[in-house]
Design a protein around this motif. Sequence first.
Motif, mmCIF file in Angstrom:
data_model
loop_
_atom_site.group_PDB
_atom_site.id
_atom_site.type_symbol
_atom_site.label_atom_id
_atom_site.label_comp_id
_atom_site.label_asym_id
_atom_site.label_seq_id
_atom_site.Cartn_x
_atom_site.Cartn_y
_atom_site.Cartn_z
ATOM 1 N N ASP A 136 0.806 -1.221 0.000
ATOM 2 C CA ASP A 136 0.000 0.000 0.000
ATOM 3 C C ASP A 136 0.840 1.272 0.000
ATOM 4 O O ASP A 136 0.565 2.197 -0.751
ATOM 5 C CB ASP A 136 -0.937 0.040 1.215
ATOM 6 N N ASN A 137 1.845 1.338 0.844
ATOM 7 C CA ASN A 137 2.577 2.598 0.984
ATOM 8 C C ASN A 137 4.098 2.428 0.954
ATOM 9 O O ASN A 137 4.816 3.329 1.347
ATOM 10 C CB ASN A 137 2.152 3.325 2.259
ATOM 11 N N TYR A 138 4.552 1.289 0.500
ATOM 12 C CA TYR A 138 5.988 1.077 0.339
ATOM 13 C C TYR A 138 6.240 -0.020 -0.685
ATOM 14 O O TYR A 138 5.341 -0.795 -1.008
ATOM 15 C CB TYR A 138 6.664 0.720 1.670
ATOM 16 N N VAL A 139 7.460 -0.035 -1.219
ATOM 17 C CA VAL A 139 7.912 -1.108 -2.098
ATOM 18 C C VAL A 139 9.163 -1.712 -1.499
ATOM 19 O O VAL A 139 9.914 -1.043 -0.774
ATOM 20 C CB VAL A 139 8.198 -0.623 -3.538
ATOM 21 N N VAL A 140 9.382 -2.988 -1.782
ATOM 22 C CA VAL A 140 10.608 -3.660 -1.356
ATOM 23 C C VAL A 140 11.322 -4.136 -2.613
ATOM 24 O O VAL A 140 10.765 -4.912 -3.396
ATOM 25 C CB VAL A 140 10.319 -4.864 -0.427
ATOM 26 N N THR A 180 15.775 3.733 -13.953
ATOM 27 C CA THR A 180 14.703 4.332 -14.748
ATOM 28 C C THR A 180 13.554 3.344 -14.940
ATOM 29 O O THR A 180 12.386 3.714 -14.796
ATOM 30 C CB THR A 180 15.252 4.808 -16.118
ATOM 31 N N LYS A 181 13.871 2.099 -15.223
ATOM 32 C CA LYS A 181 12.834 1.079 -15.409
ATOM 33 C C LYS A 181 12.026 0.912 -14.119
ATOM 34 O O LYS A 181 10.789 0.925 -14.134
ATOM 35 C CB LYS A 181 13.485 -0.251 -15.818
ATOM 36 N N ILE A 182 12.714 0.758 -12.996
ATOM 37 C CA ILE A 182 12.033 0.572 -11.706
ATOM 38 C C ILE A 182 11.186 1.801 -11.372
ATOM 39 O O ILE A 182 10.005 1.678 -11.013
ATOM 40 C CB ILE A 182 13.058 0.300 -10.584
ATOM 41 N N LEU A 183 11.762 2.980 -11.470
ATOM 42 C CA LEU A 183 11.048 4.204 -11.107
ATOM 43 C C LEU A 183 9.841 4.452 -12.010
ATOM 44 O O LEU A 183 8.782 4.874 -11.536
ATOM 45 C CB LEU A 183 11.993 5.401 -11.114
ATOM 46 N N ASN A 184 9.972 4.183 -13.306
ATOM 47 C CA ASN A 184 8.834 4.347 -14.210
ATOM 48 C C ASN A 184 7.698 3.398 -13.840
ATOM 49 O O ASN A 184 6.529 3.793 -13.819
ATOM 50 C CB ASN A 184 9.246 4.127 -15.667
ATOM 51 N N ASP A 185 8.030 2.157 -13.544
ATOM 52 C CA ASP A 185 7.004 1.182 -13.163
ATOM 53 C C ASP A 185 6.333 1.576 -11.846
ATOM 54 O O ASP A 185 5.108 1.494 -11.713
ATOM 55 C CB ASP A 185 7.600 -0.225 -13.056
ATOM 56 N N ILE A 186 7.128 2.012 -10.880
ATOM 57 C CA ILE A 186 6.577 2.437 -9.583
ATOM 58 C C ILE A 186 5.675 3.662 -9.772
ATOM 59 O O ILE A 186 4.574 3.717 -9.232
ATOM 60 C CB ILE A 186 7.718 2.731 -8.581
ATOM 61 N N ASN A 187 6.144 4.640 -10.539
ATOM 62 C CA ASN A 187 5.341 5.842 -10.784
ATOM 63 C C ASN A 187 4.021 5.508 -11.473
ATOM 64 O O ASN A 187 2.976 6.068 -11.137
ATOM 65 C CB ASN A 187 6.118 6.866 -11.612
ATOM 66 N N LYS A 237 0.299 9.492 -8.074
ATOM 67 C CA LYS A 237 0.818 10.596 -7.261
ATOM 68 C C LYS A 237 0.925 10.244 -5.780
ATOM 69 O O LYS A 237 1.251 11.089 -4.958
ATOM 70 C CB LYS A 237 -0.059 11.832 -7.442
ATOM 71 N N ASN A 238 0.636 8.996 -5.431
ATOM 72 C CA ASN A 238 0.709 8.577 -4.027
ATOM 73 C C ASN A 238 2.161 8.518 -3.560
ATOM 74 O O ASN A 238 3.045 8.093 -4.301
ATOM 75 C CB ASN A 238 0.052 7.212 -3.841
ATOM 76 N N LYS A 239 2.381 8.934 -2.345
ATOM 77 C CA LYS A 239 3.718 8.940 -1.756
ATOM 78 C C LYS A 239 4.030 7.568 -1.171
ATOM 79 O O LYS A 239 3.166 6.942 -0.564
ATOM 80 C CB LYS A 239 3.798 10.020 -0.678
ATOM 81 N N ILE A 240 5.264 7.145 -1.362
ATOM 82 C CA ILE A 240 5.687 5.833 -0.873
ATOM 83 C C ILE A 240 7.090 5.902 -0.289
ATOM 84 O O ILE A 240 7.796 6.884 -0.449
ATOM 85 C CB ILE A 240 5.662 4.772 -2.000
ATOM 86 N N VAL A 241 7.465 4.800 0.354
ATOM 87 C CA VAL A 241 8.829 4.597 0.839
ATOM 88 C C VAL A 241 9.420 3.442 0.025
ATOM 89 O O VAL A 241 8.752 2.440 -0.216
ATOM 90 C CB VAL A 241 8.838 4.262 2.345
ATOM 91 N N VAL A 291 15.504 10.181 -8.635
ATOM 92 C CA VAL A 291 14.495 9.942 -7.601
ATOM 93 C C VAL A 291 13.776 11.238 -7.248
ATOM 94 O O VAL A 291 14.414 12.231 -6.888
ATOM 95 C CB VAL A 291 15.126 9.326 -6.335
ATOM 96 N N ASP A 292 12.452 11.212 -7.339
ATOM 97 C CA ASP A 292 11.622 12.354 -6.958
ATOM 98 C C ASP A 292 11.270 12.202 -5.481
ATOM 99 O O ASP A 292 10.443 11.364 -5.113
ATOM 100 C CB ASP A 292 10.359 12.380 -7.818
#
Length: 133
Positions: free
Chosen positions: A21-25, A40-47, A52-56, A75-76
């Motif tokens: 819900d609010n984090y990725v591992v 870039t691949k990881i960040l694009n998939d996460i985004n 626009k939800n904030k995560i850890v 990293v944003d």
Amino acid sequence: MDFKDYKNLFNYSFGKIYCYDNYVVGQLHTDVVVNNEIATKILNDINEFYGKNKIVFISNREFGHAVDPKVYKLVDSKMIVGIAIIGTSKEQKMQAASEQSLYSGSFGYFNNVESAVEWASSFVSENPDSLLN
């Protein structure tokens, strides 16, 4: 930690990203170096998944992978509001300390996934609007 009850799984040739819900591992393979292409691949998939939800982001380095410091420019910190690094060796702790100065959000170092998850959950729960709907 047994990864279960995740909301989504990104399965790459270099490892896996478990989305909650609010984090990725991030659980990457041994000896992977996270460069701009991988980041870039990881960040694009996460985004795309979180919008626009904030995560850890929890980076599990128990099995040994490295991060090119240049990827922190990608990293944003308004979206990824915290980074937790998991490791047990002196080298991993020293690497985490050097990475901390490259990131403007909250940053923590933990000896196990469970502690990092607890930190991530309490951190983002302070911001109710950051939870995934």
